[in-house]
Write a protein that holds these residues in place. Structure first.
Motif, short mmCIF file in Angstrom:
data_model
loop_
_atom_site.label_atom_id
_atom_site.label_comp_id
_atom_site.label_asym_id
_atom_site.label_seq_id
_atom_site.Cartn_x
_atom_site.Cartn_y
_atom_site.Cartn_z
N GLN A 89 0.83 -1.21 0.00
CA GLN A 89 0.00 0.00 0.00
C GLN A 89 0.86 1.26 0.00
OE1 GLN A 89 -3.22 0.15 -0.51
NE2 GLN A 89 -3.21 2.38 -0.42
N LYS A 90 1.93 1.27 0.80
CA LYS A 90 2.82 2.43 0.82
C LYS A 90 3.52 2.58 -0.52
CE LYS A 90 3.85 2.74 5.72
NZ LYS A 90 4.91 2.69 6.73
N HIS A 91 3.94 1.47 -1.09
CA HIS A 91 4.60 1.51 -2.39
C HIS A 91 3.64 2.08 -3.44
CE1 HIS A 91 7.31 0.45 -5.62
NE2 HIS A 91 6.33 -0.21 -6.21
N TYR A 92 2.41 1.62 -3.43
CA TYR A 92 1.42 2.09 -4.38
C TYR A 92 1.16 3.58 -4.17
CZ TYR A 92 -2.99 2.67 -6.82
OH TYR A 92 -3.98 3.12 -7.66
N SER A 93 1.07 4.03 -2.94
CA SER A 93 0.82 5.44 -2.66
C SER A 93 1.98 6.30 -3.15
CB SER A 93 0.62 5.66 -1.16
OG SER A 93 -0.51 4.96 -0.71
N PHE A 94 3.21 5.85 -2.92
CA PHE A 94 4.37 6.60 -3.39
C PHE A 94 4.40 6.65 -4.91
CE2 PHE A 94 8.82 6.66 -4.77
CZ PHE A 94 9.17 7.91 -4.27
#
Length: 54
Positions: free
Chosen positions: A4-9
């Protein structure tokens, strides 16, 4: 990093890069960088005769 963090970044980076002012800067900057790299690559070739290269 979680997914999720990777996708947000990745989403933030894409949105930032797609802004008109940023896209214009990137296109001009990358074109100039490409020109410099091309000139450096031509300057470092041992010969313009490509048949001499292995």
């Amino acid at each position: 990093m979680t997914t999720q963090k990777h996708y947000s970044f990745q989403r933030f980076t894409h949105r930032f890069a797609m802004m008109r002012s940023v896209s214009a800067f990137l296109s001009i900057g990358l074109h100039r960088l490409d020109t410099v790299v091309l000139k450096l690559a031509k300057a470092n070739t041992p010969s313009q005769n490509w048949s001499a290269c292995p």
